[in-house]
Design a protein around this motif. Structure first.
Motif, PDB file in Angstrom:
ATOM      1  N   HIS A 191       0.814  -1.208   0.000  1.00  0.00           N
ATOM      2  CA  HIS A 191       0.000   0.000   0.000  1.00  0.00           C
ATOM      3  C   HIS A 191       0.858   1.272   0.000  1.00  0.00           C
ATOM      4  N   PRO A 192       0.356   2.352  -0.577  1.00  0.00           N
ATOM      5  CA  PRO A 192       1.177   3.561  -0.761  1.00  0.00           C
ATOM      6  C   PRO A 192       1.620   4.237   0.532  1.00  0.00           C
ATOM      7  N   GLU A 193       0.719   4.341   1.528  1.00  0.00           N
ATOM      8  CA  GLU A 193       1.051   5.096   2.733  1.00  0.00           C
ATOM      9  C   GLU A 193       1.902   4.297   3.713  1.00  0.00           C
ATOM     10  N   THR A 194       2.035   2.993   3.501  1.00  0.00           N
ATOM     11  CA  THR A 194       2.705   2.140   4.487  1.00  0.00           C
ATOM     12  C   THR A 194       3.883   1.390   3.861  1.00  0.00           C
ATOM     13  N   GLY A 242      -5.330  -7.953   5.081  1.00  0.00           N
ATOM     14  CA  GLY A 242      -4.820  -7.120   4.008  1.00  0.00           C
ATOM     15  C   GLY A 242      -3.801  -6.093   4.446  1.00  0.00           C
ATOM     16  N   GLU A 243      -3.486  -6.049   5.757  1.00  0.00           N
ATOM     17  CA  GLU A 243      -2.572  -5.018   6.256  1.00  0.00           C
ATOM     18  C   GLU A 243      -1.278  -5.584   6.817  1.00  0.00           C
ATOM     19  N   ASP A 275      -3.915   1.618  -6.380  1.00  0.00           N
ATOM     20  CA  ASP A 275      -2.479   1.745  -6.110  1.00  0.00           C
ATOM     21  C   ASP A 275      -2.103   0.830  -4.943  1.00  0.00           C
ATOM     22  N   ALA A 276      -2.209  -0.453  -5.180  1.00  0.00           N
ATOM     23  CA  ALA A 276      -1.799  -1.457  -4.199  1.00  0.00           C
ATOM     24  C   ALA A 276      -1.307  -2.679  -4.970  1.00  0.00           C
ATOM     25  N   PRO A 277      -0.226  -2.514  -5.734  1.00  0.00           N
ATOM     26  CA  PRO A 277       0.242  -3.603  -6.599  1.00  0.00           C
ATOM     27  C   PRO A 277       0.676  -4.820  -5.816  1.00  0.00           C
ATOM     28  N   GLU A 278       0.573  -5.968  -6.458  1.00  0.00           N
ATOM     29  CA  GLU A 278       0.990  -7.232  -5.862  1.00  0.00           C
ATOM     30  C   GLU A 278       2.460  -7.502  -6.168  1.00  0.00           C
TER      31      GLU A 278
END
Length: 375
Positions: free
Chosen positions: A50-53, A307-308, A96-99
């Motif tokens: 994820h972008p922010e993490t 998911g996190e 915007d959460a690419p694998e």
């Protein structure tokens, strides 16, 4: 020989992210990893970053461009279906959460730190406090090491470092997954590629589910989610070495009323591996800081997958590295105290979210799941 200032226990994405960030900041460290070499652990599926993490931590470590070489932006698609095969929703295109395959992420991180900074074949058996009030580490290979000013437990669900800090112990969630694979050579491959497509495909039924996810090489991993006793795959009920018998059990006792599309995933399943889900309690976080020790990732806040997981772990690494750089190596206690105070609310939230998501997913109530996901 003088011991490195910081010992990181565990060479997964969490521990290696911390190592990379410390490397960038010029802070001395060493990573102790139980695998015998960088090629000995290829287990693990695909992770969405994820972008922010997770992405933020990679940017801070100067690795984002390398990450994009492996990132799969076309696998952000999420499809939900019921146990009869009816497609209910398909979303996530362009998110915007690419694998990225776990093995690829690990390679990027490993390549970013000096080879002499990771010690392979080191399984930690215990962590204690020595007479000099500094950490002492005992490894299964016989090595007894001390002199570190800080030991960071990035050693996952069954962390040995955790035992020095808190009495918290993971508890079985009541659910387990049976992981399987459909490779490119599998007779079902073309069908599953057509039916499941890119990204993740989740099928929900009462007390059971199936997760299908495309991997970097085009193969698919399937996870059969079951509400079964903790020792279900260890007490002789299921002999995973007998693949045909395992398939028959799943088809007759668990997925008998599911669609043929789903049953084919069982009929062609290979490379079976059990995965019991454990979680810490929200009450387990909030311990009093112990000088010389701290935890990051699953060691700190093990949760049911929501998911996190890897993103939160990489955030822990970033936050801890930043606090260490801010306060300096002579003031580890202050750095750890501030890091933990910041980490506890995040950890409590992800444990609660994981429990809530697990309950909804295994309820078979697709409407409730879509509401939970904001869809």
């Amino acid at each position: 020989m003088t011991a490195p200032t910081i010992a990181i226990i565990g060479g997964g994405p969490c521990g290696l992210t911390l190592a990379r960030l410390l490397e960038c900041k010029g802070i001395d460290y060493v990573v102790y990893e139980r695998d015998e070499s960088e090629n000995s652990n290829r287990a693990g599926g695909s992770l969405d970053i994820h972008p922010e993490t997770g992405q933020h931590a990679l940017r801070e470590g100067g690795l984002f461009d390398e990450f994009k070489r492996y990132a799969r932006y076309d696998d952000t698609v999420f499809t939900l279906a019921d146990n009869f095969g009816k497609r209910l929703v398909k979303v996530g295109q362009g998110r915007d959460a690419p694998e990225i395959d776990r093995s690829d992420l690990r390679k990027i991180l490993l390549d970013s730190i000096p080879k002499d900074k990771i010690k392979w074949g080191h399984t930690l058996t215990s962590a204690t406090v020595g007479e000099d009030n500094l950490p002492v580490l005992q490894f299964a290979n016989g090595n007894l090491l001390s002199g570190f000013k800080l030991v960071v437990g990035a050693d996952g669900a069954w962390s040995k470092v955790r035992n020095v800090i808190t009495q918290a112990t993971p508890q079985y969630s009541g659910t387990s997954y049976l992981e399987s694979k459909i490779g490119l050579e599998n007779p079902l491959y073309e069908t599953i590629a057509s039916n499941a497509g890119a990204g993740m495909f989740l099928s929900m039924g009462p007390e059971k589910l199936i997760v299908t996810q495309r991997q970097g090489d085009g193969s698919y991993r399937n996870y059969f989610g079951l509400q079964v006793p903790e020792d279900f795959f260890r007490n002789g009920t299921v002999d995973l070495q007998d693949v045909e018998a395992t398939r028959r059990l799943l088809l007759s006792d668990y997925y008998a009323d599911w669609s043929d599309e789903h049953k084919d995933l069982i009929r062609h399943a290979t490379d079976l591996r059990p995965w019991a889900l454990y979680t810490l309690s929200t009450e387990d976080l909030g311990w009093k800081s112990v000088p010389g020790f701290t935890l990051i990732g699953d060691a700190a806040h093990l949760a049911i997958p929501n998911g996190e997981g890897v993103n939160l772990a990489m955030t822990d690494s970033f936050k801890l590295a930043s606090k260490i750089a801010e306060h300096g190596i002579e003031n580890f206690d202050q750095a750890v105290q501030e890091y933990e105070a910041d980490m506890f609310p995040r950890g409590i939230a992800t444990i609660a979210d994981g429990k809530g998501m697990g309950e909804v997913m295994f309820s078979g109530d697709s409407k409730a799941f879509l509401e939970l996901m904001g869809l």
